[in-house]
Motif scaffolding. Structure first.
Motif, PDB file in Angstrom:
ATOM      1  N   GLU A   4       0.833  -1.203   0.000  1.00  0.00           N
ATOM      2  CA  GLU A   4       0.000   0.000   0.000  1.00  0.00           C
ATOM      3  C   GLU A   4       0.861   1.243   0.000  1.00  0.00           C
ATOM      4  O   GLU A   4       0.574   2.226  -0.677  1.00  0.00           O
ATOM      5  CB  GLU A   4      -0.938  -0.001   1.212  1.00  0.00           C
ATOM      6  N   LEU A   5       1.927   1.209   0.771  1.00  0.00           N
ATOM      7  CA  LEU A   5       2.811   2.355   0.825  1.00  0.00           C
ATOM      8  C   LEU A   5       3.508   2.578  -0.528  1.00  0.00           C
ATOM      9  O   LEU A   5       3.643   3.714  -1.006  1.00  0.00           O
ATOM     10  CB  LEU A   5       3.850   2.151   1.948  1.00  0.00           C
ATOM     11  N   ARG A   6       3.924   1.470  -1.150  1.00  0.00           N
ATOM     12  CA  ARG A   6       4.610   1.584  -2.438  1.00  0.00           C
ATOM     13  C   ARG A   6       3.674   2.141  -3.503  1.00  0.00           C
ATOM     14  O   ARG A   6       4.055   3.005  -4.307  1.00  0.00           O
ATOM     15  CB  ARG A   6       5.135   0.191  -2.870  1.00  0.00           C
ATOM     16  N   ASP A   7       2.430   1.703  -3.554  1.00  0.00           N
ATOM     17  CA  ASP A   7       1.457   2.201  -4.532  1.00  0.00           C
ATOM     18  C   ASP A   7       1.181   3.681  -4.322  1.00  0.00           C
ATOM     19  O   ASP A   7       1.041   4.457  -5.274  1.00  0.00           O
ATOM     20  CB  ASP A   7       0.145   1.415  -4.419  1.00  0.00           C
ATOM     21  N   THR A   8       1.102   4.074  -3.133  1.00  0.00           N
ATOM     22  CA  THR A   8       0.828   5.481  -2.809  1.00  0.00           C
ATOM     23  C   THR A   8       1.980   6.362  -3.264  1.00  0.00           C
ATOM     24  O   THR A   8       1.800   7.446  -3.830  1.00  0.00           O
ATOM     25  CB  THR A   8       0.600   5.653  -1.309  1.00  0.00           C
ATOM     26  N   LEU A   9       3.234   5.905  -3.068  1.00  0.00           N
ATOM     27  CA  LEU A   9       4.397   6.677  -3.472  1.00  0.00           C
ATOM     28  C   LEU A   9       4.462   6.787  -5.014  1.00  0.00           C
ATOM     29  O   LEU A   9       4.829   7.827  -5.560  1.00  0.00           O
ATOM     30  CB  LEU A   9       5.671   6.043  -2.923  1.00  0.00           C
ATOM     31  N   ALA A  10       4.114   5.698  -5.680  1.00  0.00           N
ATOM     32  CA  ALA A  10       4.134   5.716  -7.153  1.00  0.00           C
ATOM     33  C   ALA A  10       3.124   6.703  -7.710  1.00  0.00           C
ATOM     34  O   ALA A  10       3.380   7.440  -8.654  1.00  0.00           O
ATOM     35  CB  ALA A  10       3.876   4.311  -7.679  1.00  0.00           C
ATOM     36  N   ALA A  11       1.967   6.798  -7.167  1.00  0.00           N
ATOM     37  CA  ALA A  11       0.927   7.740  -7.615  1.00  0.00           C
ATOM     38  C   ALA A  11       1.367   9.165  -7.409  1.00  0.00           C
ATOM     39  O   ALA A  11       1.144  10.045  -8.229  1.00  0.00           O
ATOM     40  CB  ALA A  11      -0.373   7.443  -6.863  1.00  0.00           C
ATOM     41  N   ALA A  12       2.050   9.447  -6.351  1.00  0.00           N
ATOM     42  CA  ALA A  12       2.530  10.802  -6.075  1.00  0.00           C
ATOM     43  C   ALA A  12       3.585  11.209  -7.084  1.00  0.00           C
ATOM     44  O   ALA A  12       3.645  12.351  -7.543  1.00  0.00           O
ATOM     45  CB  ALA A  12       3.086  10.856  -4.634  1.00  0.00           C
ATOM     46  N   LYS A  13       4.448  10.346  -7.589  1.00  0.00           N
ATOM     47  CA  LYS A  13       5.511  10.652  -8.546  1.00  0.00           C
ATOM     48  C   LYS A  13       4.913  10.951  -9.902  1.00  0.00           C
ATOM     49  O   LYS A  13       5.366  11.843 -10.623  1.00  0.00           O
ATOM     50  CB  LYS A  13       6.464   9.457  -8.602  1.00  0.00           C
TER      51      LYS A  13
END
Length: 399
Positions: A373-382
């Motif tokens: 979940e944390l990784r997906d959230t970081l990818a969306a922000a980039k």
């Protein structure tokens, strides 16, 4: 009671018997007033001598007629009042009551040495029962000695009063007889006035000339007034004689009361007080015997108590020692309980280890999920920062 006190009491008893043996004369009949014409020569001379005391021209002579007969009686009465003014028969009776009260205050319950002191007795610091009993006995003995002396003093005073009353009775009786002579003299003088003096004065009035008749009439009037005064005085003397006759039995009654009280005091001193002292001495002896018996009983009770207590202690101790001797190093029940506790401990440890392993596995799965979940959230922000995500995220407002 000391020998001296006993001797005084016995001497007082002898004196009482002597005083009691005195016989008092009886008064004559109240109506036995012998007139002058019937009196014998000696009595007639006495009546005539008293008639000579009258002076019909002197009012004081008539008013004081017969007063001299009471002078000696009055002197005796005043002498008695000087001695007994502050005396009351009550204290003698009070002394008797004090002895009874003192003895009645000697409580038998205080003889019990085993009686526990009450809370108030302990609080007030009162003596133990036997100590209090001993002190009470000493106090009673002192009071009895003091009251005995007091009774002796009252006895002597009463004996003195009895003798004084004897003298007063004799003088009162003489006064009673003397009044009879004055009454007879007064009546004889009145008869002489009526028969001789007043008729002579009346004749003198009739025979006097006109100038002297007034003076003679006044003399007649004065003589008649003096005659009436004398008649009233004789009447007063008759009343006085009647009252005097009534006082004679009163004097005797007082004497009898004093004699009875002296007899009672003497009986108390000679008989009652020694008896009470004997009873008190017996009470102390009995108490001391009871105290000694109680001490012996306590010693015997202690011996029996020691024997019984030692036998019981020996039995209890022997039982405890033998039971410990027959026991093993470890009790089988203790071994069984320890084994069961050990097995339960092992099983509990395995169960806790399994539960821990399961919780750790679940925690790893949970951590992997959170990491994704944390990784997906970081990818969306980039993607929003490079503009590549405008079509996919066009609904998101610009910053």
């Amino acid at each position: 009671m000391s020998d001296t006190t006993r001797q005084k009491a016995e001497a007082a008893l002898v004196e009482l018997e002597t005083v009691t043996a005195v016989e008092l004369a009886e008064p004559v009949d109240a109506d036995a007033i012998v007139p002058l014409e019937k009196a014998d020569a000696p009595l007639s001379a006495e009546i005539t001598r008293r008639i000579a005391e009258l002076d019909m021209s002197d009012t004081n002579s008539i008013v004081s007629f017969g007063s001299g007969a009471q002078a000696e009686l009055q002197e005796i009465s005043q002498a008695m009042l000087q001695d007994v003014r502050n005396k009351d028969v009550g204290p003698a009776g009070d002394s008797l009551r004090n002895i009874v009260t003192t003895i009645r205050g000697f409580s038998v319950s205080e003889l019990d040495v085993r009686r526990e002191r009450s809370f108030w007795e302990k609080l007030l610091g009162r003596a133990a029962p036997f100590a209090k009993f001993t002190a009470r006995y000493e106090e009673v003995q002192g009071q009895i000695d003091k009251i005995t002396d007091n009774l002796l003093n009252h006895e002597h005073k009463l004996l003195k009063d009895i003798k004084s009353l004897d003298l007063l009775y004799d003088k009162t009786l003489n006064f009673y007889d003397e009044l009879a002579l004055y009454i007879a003299a007064g009546e004889a003088k009145i008869a002489d006035l009526d028969a001789t003096d007043i008729p002579t004065a009346e004749a003198a009035v009739q025979e006097a000339d006109e100038n002297a008749q007034v003076m003679k009439a006044q003399e007649l009037r004065d003589l008649r007034a003096a005659r009436d005064d004398l008649e009233r005085r004789v009447h007063d003397l008759k009343l006085t004689r009647q009252v005097t006759m009534q006082s004679l039995p009163s004097i005797r009654l007082v004497q009898e009361n004093d004699k009875s009280l002296v007899t009672k005091i003497n009986s108390t001193l000679v008989n009652t007080v020694p008896l009470w002292e004997t009873q008190l001495a017996q009470a102390v002896t009995i108490q001391r015997s009871a105290e000694a018996a109680a001490a012996v009983r306590d010693a015997n009770d202690l011996t029996n108590e020691l024997l019984t207590s030692n036998a019981k202690n020996l039995r209890d101790t022997n039982k405890m020692v033998r039971e410990e001797m027959e026991r093993g190093v470890f009790d089988i029940e203790a071994v069984k309980q320890a084994n069961a506790d050990l097995i339960a401990t092992i099983n509990e440890s395995l169960q806790i280890a399994d539960e821990g392993k399961a919780r750790r596995a679940a925690a790893e799965e949970e951590m992997k999920k959170m990491e994704a979940e944390l990784r997906d959230t970081l990818a969306a922000a980039k993607a929003r920062q490079t503009g590549l995500g405008d079509t996919t995220a066009g609904a998101v407002p610009k910053a």
